[in-house]
Design a protein around this motif. Sequence first.
Motif, PDB file in Angstrom:
ATOM      1  N   GLY A  43       0.839  -1.195   0.000  1.00  0.00           N
ATOM      2  CA  GLY A  43       0.000   0.000   0.000  1.00  0.00           C
ATOM      3  C   GLY A  43       0.868   1.237   0.000  1.00  0.00           C
ATOM      4  N   GLU A  91      -0.730   4.426   4.425  1.00  0.00           N
ATOM      5  CA  GLU A  91      -1.735   3.378   4.641  1.00  0.00           C
ATOM      6  C   GLU A  91      -1.178   2.272   5.525  1.00  0.00           C
ATOM      7  OE1 GLU A  91      -4.154   3.572   0.394  1.00  0.00           O
ATOM      8  OE2 GLU A  91      -2.706   1.961   0.714  1.00  0.00           O
ATOM      9  N   SER A 106      -2.384   1.296   9.216  1.00  0.00           N
ATOM     10  CA  SER A 106      -3.049  -0.005   9.394  1.00  0.00           C
ATOM     11  C   SER A 106      -2.640  -0.689  10.691  1.00  0.00           C
ATOM     12  CB  SER A 106      -2.761  -0.920   8.198  1.00  0.00           C
ATOM     13  OG  SER A 106      -1.428  -1.387   8.262  1.00  0.00           O
TER      14      SER A 106
END
Length: 238
Positions: A214, A218, A222
């Motif tokens: 990603g 991101e 996460s």
Amino acid sequence: MYAVEVKDLVKYYGSFMALKGITFHVDEGDIYGLIGPNGAGKSTTLRILATLLKPSSGVARIFGYDVDKDADRVRRIISYLPEEAGGYKYLTGFEYLSMNAKMYDPENFREYVEYGIEISGLGDRIYDRIGSYSKGMIRRLLLARALMMKPRLAILDEPTAGMDVVHATVIRDIIKNVAREDVTILLSSHNMLEVHYLCNKISLINEGRIVASGSPSEIIDSVNASNLEEAFVRLVRG
Ligand code: ATP
């Protein structure tokens, strides 16, 4: 169509499984980073994409061409900067770039060489023998060779390896500038700060497996980490 499409890629060296089923894709225009520790499988992946190693199973395509079955076509649209490269120490940097550009396009090679000299930032030292260059200068020359022809995809294995901070910064800026010229970039690095600065997308790779893909932010978000290094450690430890 993806610039790079890798699906379930497996590579054995003898009985050792170096890639355990890798899947990721790179969009045209990306600066995409593969990051991970020593021995993770970054170079193996890049060498397969550069048609230098055959995959054991799985699929790898570059702009739709299979790296195994259409290797000749793939070679015409990529360039590859190996992790370790030397050689040609009796040529000057200028001769080295000219030789490579002539092989690629005998008629218009001068314009590629001119761009290569600019990318290298070597100034008049380009007319000196490669044997007299420092490691960082050789790396800049090799990077110039890989980028001067504006390939559709440049595969760069640790482009800033062994460089001091100042030169590493110069190389990162070069890569960013070339990417604006319709060159898609796939690179590898150990340096999390570097990939955060440079890449719009990354895959974290560990022991032959991708543990996350990603954008850097991101991935950080996460796992609620404050930076990529922390994110990596959390992802690897599970
Ligand atoms: P580094 O950051 O240290 O360059 P890497 O992520 O690029 O590491 P690879 O060079 O792809 O890792 O190596 C992945 C694994 O495959 C390692 O365990 C390595 O020892 C092994 N390997 C690589 N090349 C060979 C080879 N020719 N024969 C046997 N094993 C190999």
